[in-house]
Design a protein around this motif. Sequence first.
Motif, PDB file in Angstrom:
ATOM      1  N   ILE A   8       0.847  -1.193   0.000  1.00 30.64           N
ATOM      2  CA  ILE A   8       0.000   0.000   0.000  1.00 30.64           C
ATOM      3  C   ILE A   8       0.881   1.241   0.000  1.00 30.64           C
ATOM      4  O   ILE A   8       2.025   1.216   0.469  1.00 30.64           O
ATOM      5  N   ASP A   9       0.330   2.325  -0.522  1.00 32.64           N
ATOM      6  CA  ASP A   9       1.028   3.607  -0.594  1.00 32.64           C
ATOM      7  C   ASP A   9       0.514   4.497   0.537  1.00 32.64           C
ATOM      8  O   ASP A   9      -0.659   4.869   0.567  1.00 32.64           O
ATOM      9  N   ILE A  10       1.399   4.853   1.489  1.00 27.71           N
ATOM     10  CA  ILE A  10       0.989   5.692   2.618  1.00 27.71           C
ATOM     11  C   ILE A  10       1.702   7.043   2.587  1.00 27.71           C
ATOM     12  O   ILE A  10       1.867   7.697   3.618  1.00 27.71           O
ATOM     13  N   SER A  11       2.111   7.460   1.385  1.00 30.78           N
ATOM     14  CA  SER A  11       2.837   8.733   1.266  1.00 30.78           C
ATOM     15  C   SER A  11       1.962   9.926   1.639  1.00 30.78           C
ATOM     16  O   SER A  11       2.479  11.018   1.877  1.00 30.78           O
ATOM     17  N   GLY A  12       0.644   9.733   1.698  1.00 32.67           N
ATOM     18  CA  GLY A  12      -0.239  10.822   2.085  1.00 32.67           C
ATOM     19  C   GLY A  12      -0.206  11.139   3.566  1.00 32.67           C
ATOM     20  O   GLY A  12      -0.782  12.147   4.001  1.00 32.67           O
ATOM     21  N   LEU A  13       0.468  10.310   4.347  1.00 32.69           N
ATOM     22  CA  LEU A  13       0.552  10.542   5.786  1.00 32.69           C
ATOM     23  C   LEU A  13       1.727  11.456   6.116  1.00 32.69           C
ATOM     24  O   LEU A  13       2.789  11.361   5.505  1.00 32.69           O
ATOM     25  N   ARG A  14       1.527  12.328   7.080  1.00 30.63           N
ATOM     26  CA  ARG A  14       2.642  13.117   7.600  1.00 30.63           C
ATOM     27  C   ARG A  14       3.584  12.193   8.366  1.00 30.63           C
ATOM     28  O   ARG A  14       3.215  11.070   8.728  1.00 30.63           O
ATOM     29  N   HIS A  15       4.787  12.660   8.630  1.00 32.40           N
ATOM     30  CA  HIS A  15       5.726  11.809   9.358  1.00 32.40           C
ATOM     31  C   HIS A  15       5.266  11.654  10.811  1.00 32.40           C
ATOM     32  O   HIS A  15       4.631  12.544  11.377  1.00 32.40           O
ATOM     33  N   GLY A  16       5.564  10.502  11.388  1.00 33.51           N
ATOM     34  CA  GLY A  16       5.148  10.234  12.755  1.00 33.51           C
ATOM     35  C   GLY A  16       4.894   8.755  12.970  1.00 33.51           C
ATOM     36  O   GLY A  16       5.238   7.914  12.141  1.00 33.51           O
ATOM     37  N   VAL A  17       4.265   8.445  14.093  1.00 36.35           N
ATOM     38  CA  VAL A  17       3.984   7.059  14.470  1.00 36.35           C
ATOM     39  C   VAL A  17       2.493   6.786  14.314  1.00 36.35           C
ATOM     40  O   VAL A  17       1.647   7.584  14.735  1.00 36.35           O
ATOM     41  N   PHE A  18       2.157   5.649  13.710  1.00 37.56           N
ATOM     42  CA  PHE A  18       0.769   5.284  13.448  1.00 37.56           C
ATOM     43  C   PHE A  18       0.538   3.819  13.855  1.00 37.56           C
ATOM     44  O   PHE A  18       1.497   3.058  14.032  1.00 37.56           O
ATOM     45  N   ILE A  19      -0.724   3.473  13.987  1.00 42.54           N
ATOM     46  CA  ILE A  19      -1.111   2.091  14.298  1.00 42.54           C
ATOM     47  C   ILE A  19      -1.770   1.483  13.061  1.00 42.54           C
ATOM     48  O   ILE A  19      -2.716   2.035  12.508  1.00 42.54           O
ATOM     49  N   LEU A  20      -1.250   0.344  12.641  1.00 45.16           N
ATOM     50  CA  LEU A  20      -1.758  -0.367  11.469  1.00 45.16           C
ATOM     51  C   LEU A  20      -2.543  -1.584  11.930  1.00 45.16           C
ATOM     52  O   LEU A  20      -2.057  -2.388  12.724  1.00 45.16           O
ATOM     53  N   GLU A  21      -3.772  -1.724  11.442  1.00 47.62           N
ATOM     54  CA  GLU A  21      -4.602  -2.899  11.750  1.00 47.62           C
ATOM     55  C   GLU A  21      -4.893  -3.649  10.458  1.00 47.62           C
ATOM     56  O   GLU A  21      -5.392  -3.078   9.494  1.00 47.62           O
ATOM     57  N   LEU A  22      -4.560  -4.925  10.444  1.00 48.70           N
ATOM     58  CA  LEU A  22      -4.849  -5.802   9.313  1.00 48.70           C
ATOM     59  C   LEU A  22      -6.020  -6.699   9.699  1.00 48.70           C
ATOM     60  O   LEU A  22      -5.924  -7.457  10.670  1.00 48.70           O
ATOM     61  N   ILE A  23      -7.102  -6.615   8.944  1.00 54.98           N
ATOM     62  CA  ILE A  23      -8.301  -7.377   9.295  1.00 54.98           C
ATOM     63  C   ILE A  23      -8.399  -8.612   8.409  1.00 54.98           C
ATOM     64  O   ILE A  23      -8.548  -8.514   7.184  1.00 54.98           O
ATOM     65  N   PHE A  24      -8.272  -9.770   9.054  1.00 57.18           N
ATOM     66  CA  PHE A  24      -8.455 -11.056   8.385  1.00 57.18           C
ATOM     67  C   PHE A  24      -9.777 -11.652   8.853  1.00 57.18           C
ATOM     68  O   PHE A  24     -10.446 -11.100   9.724  1.00 57.18           O
ATOM     69  N   GLU A  25     -10.132 -12.804   8.333  1.00 63.49           N
ATOM     70  CA  GLU A  25     -11.421 -13.403   8.675  1.00 63.49           C
ATOM     71  C   GLU A  25     -11.515 -13.738  10.159  1.00 63.49           C
ATOM     72  O   GLU A  25     -12.558 -13.535  10.784  1.00 63.49           O
ATOM     73  N   GLN A  26     -10.433 -14.227  10.742  1.00 63.38           N
ATOM     74  CA  GLN A  26     -10.505 -14.706  12.119  1.00 63.38           C
ATOM     75  C   GLN A  26      -9.691 -13.875  13.112  1.00 63.38           C
ATOM     76  O   GLN A  26      -9.758 -14.129  14.314  1.00 63.38           O
ATOM     77  N   THR A  27      -8.945 -12.906  12.643  1.00 64.42           N
ATOM     78  CA  THR A  27      -8.105 -12.147  13.563  1.00 64.42           C
ATOM     79  C   THR A  27      -7.811 -10.776  12.987  1.00 64.42           C
ATOM     80  O   THR A  27      -7.964 -10.546  11.777  1.00 64.42           O
ATOM     81  N   SER A  28      -7.398  -9.861  13.853  1.00 66.47           N
ATOM     82  CA  SER A  28      -7.101  -8.487  13.422  1.00 66.47           C
ATOM     83  C   SER A  28      -5.836  -8.002  14.124  1.00 66.47           C
ATOM     84  O   SER A  28      -5.892  -7.206  15.063  1.00 66.47           O
ATOM     85  N   PRO A  29      -4.656  -8.485  13.688  1.00 65.94           N
ATOM     86  CA  PRO A  29      -3.414  -8.058  14.325  1.00 65.94           C
ATOM     87  C   PRO A  29      -3.127  -6.575  14.075  1.00 65.94           C
ATOM     88  O   PRO A  29      -3.539  -6.021  13.058  1.00 65.94           O
ATOM     89  N   VAL A  30      -2.438  -5.958  15.024  1.00 63.29           N
ATOM     90  CA  VAL A  30      -2.053  -4.556  14.881  1.00 63.29           C
ATOM     91  C   VAL A  30      -0.533  -4.432  14.988  1.00 63.29           C
ATOM     92  O   VAL A  30       0.122  -5.235  15.647  1.00 63.29           O
ATOM     93  N   ARG A  31      -0.010  -3.423  14.305  1.00 61.46           N
ATOM     94  CA  ARG A  31       1.433  -3.146  14.329  1.00 61.46           C
ATOM     95  C   ARG A  31       1.651  -1.630  14.408  1.00 61.46           C
ATOM     96  O   ARG A  31       0.843  -0.846  13.899  1.00 61.46           O
ATOM     97  N   ARG A  32       2.749  -1.236  15.007  1.00 60.42           N
ATOM     98  CA  ARG A  32       3.147   0.173  15.038  1.00 60.42           C
ATOM     99  C   ARG A  32       3.980   0.456  13.797  1.00 60.42           C
ATOM    100  O   ARG A  32       4.908  -0.297  13.474  1.00 60.42           O
ATOM    101  N   VAL A  33       3.645   1.540  13.094  1.00 59.19           N
ATOM    102  CA  VAL A  33       4.335   1.908  11.855  1.00 59.19           C
ATOM    103  C   VAL A  33       4.900   3.313  12.004  1.00 59.19           C
ATOM    104  O   VAL A  33       4.215   4.218  12.497  1.00 59.19           O
ATOM    105  N   ILE A  34       6.128   3.499  11.558  1.00 59.03           N
ATOM    106  CA  ILE A  34       6.772   4.810  11.600  1.00 59.03           C
ATOM    107  C   ILE A  34       6.903   5.342  10.170  1.00 59.03           C
ATOM    108  O   ILE A  34       7.463   4.654   9.306  1.00 59.03           O
ATOM    109  N   VAL A  35       6.377   6.533   9.953  1.00 61.38           N
ATOM    110  CA  VAL A  35       6.498   7.183   8.646  1.00 61.38           C
ATOM    111  C   VAL A  35       7.594   8.243   8.740  1.00 61.38           C
ATOM    112  O   VAL A  35       7.552   9.141   9.564  1.00 61.38           O
ATOM    113  N   LYS A  36       8.622   8.113   7.870  1.00 61.11           N
ATOM    114  CA  LYS A  36       9.770   9.001   7.904  1.00 61.11           C
ATOM    115  C   LYS A  36       9.514  10.261   7.069  1.00 61.11           C
ATOM    116  O   LYS A  36       8.634  10.295   6.214  1.00 61.11           O
ATOM    117  N   ASP A  37      10.334  11.319   7.328  1.00 58.23           N
ATOM    118  CA  ASP A  37      10.303  12.530   6.490  1.00 58.23           C
ATOM    119  C   ASP A  37      10.739  12.185   5.091  1.00 58.23           C
ATOM    120  O   ASP A  37      11.619  11.359   4.884  1.00 58.23           O
TER     121      ASP A  37
END
Length: 333
Positions: free
Chosen positions: A304-333
């Motif tokens: 996926i292209d996340i260049s529209g986000l400002r730099h900083g820390v974000f939470i990513l959630e991936l939704i599957f049929e049986q689970t929805s894991p989350v990860r911390r994502v850092i967007v650089k300058d």
Amino acid sequence: MRKSALLIFILIHVSVYSQSCLPDGIHFQNQYQIDQFSQDYPYCTRIEGPVIIGDYSITDSISSLEGLSQLTSFGAQLAIVGNDNLMSLDGLESVHTIDGALYLWWNPRLTDIDALQSLTTIGDYLALNRIDNLISLEGLSSLTSIGALLGIYVNNSLTSLNGLEQLTSGPTDIRIGYNDNLADISGINNIDPNSISGSVKIFNNPALSMCSNQFICEFMSLSSDSLDVHDNSEGCNNLTEIESNCDTLSVNNQEFEDELVIFPNPTKRFLTFKTPQESKVDEIIIYDMAGQVVMAFASNANTIDISGLRHGVFILELIFEQTSPVRRVIVKD
């Protein structure tokens, strides 16, 4: 002096065009009352007292709520009950808060509640009862908080609770019963099980065979005495079945988490996912650190292209049929 006069004008302008009204509430019993509301209360955006739309003995008079489009909140309960010809809630698109309860009862032709997309908070009950043609709860996709009971009864066209994924705070009790075609309750997965001070009861849903989702499993581990499950389909009939499925789910989820890889992280633009074999991503949601959705992708793409986000820390959630894991994502300058 000129600035003071301008400030006074602005304050008067705001107070005139944004007012509360009807401290004792109102009972809308016919279409004329609703259509006349904007003329009788032209500046009212909030009704303070309890509101009833319809009649508990069933009325065919009310077919549209468009006359209430100026309203943004309710100070007490909103009960929409017994309206044979009401097919949508169009007119309530601006409502964001109901301090009391929201009752939707006996509206047999209502097929969706999409007009409630702005609603974020219900201070008391949310009760959905005997809405025979309701097929989706997606209209509640902005709802984050319920103060008391969540009750979903006898909605025979409803197949899932999708739309409640943002609900995290409250409710204190949950009742889900007598929904003939309800087969998926994963929409309540994000409710904090610690917020349940009462009980969870799931019963008489004959198509529901899988109720060992993340929320139910966590709640059962905290307070099994407060979980009552019976007369659903096999797999969701008793606590023994649920406990067995929860144990399997826990092992499978850990294996799934171990195989999930997201890279590069930090990143400036593209984010790529390596998922376990044959696992399909149903949706990708990115939140800022305040919990607001900033991007969403309904896609099975591996990048996926996340260049529209400002730099900083974000939470990513991936939704599957049986689970929805989350990860911390850092967007650089």
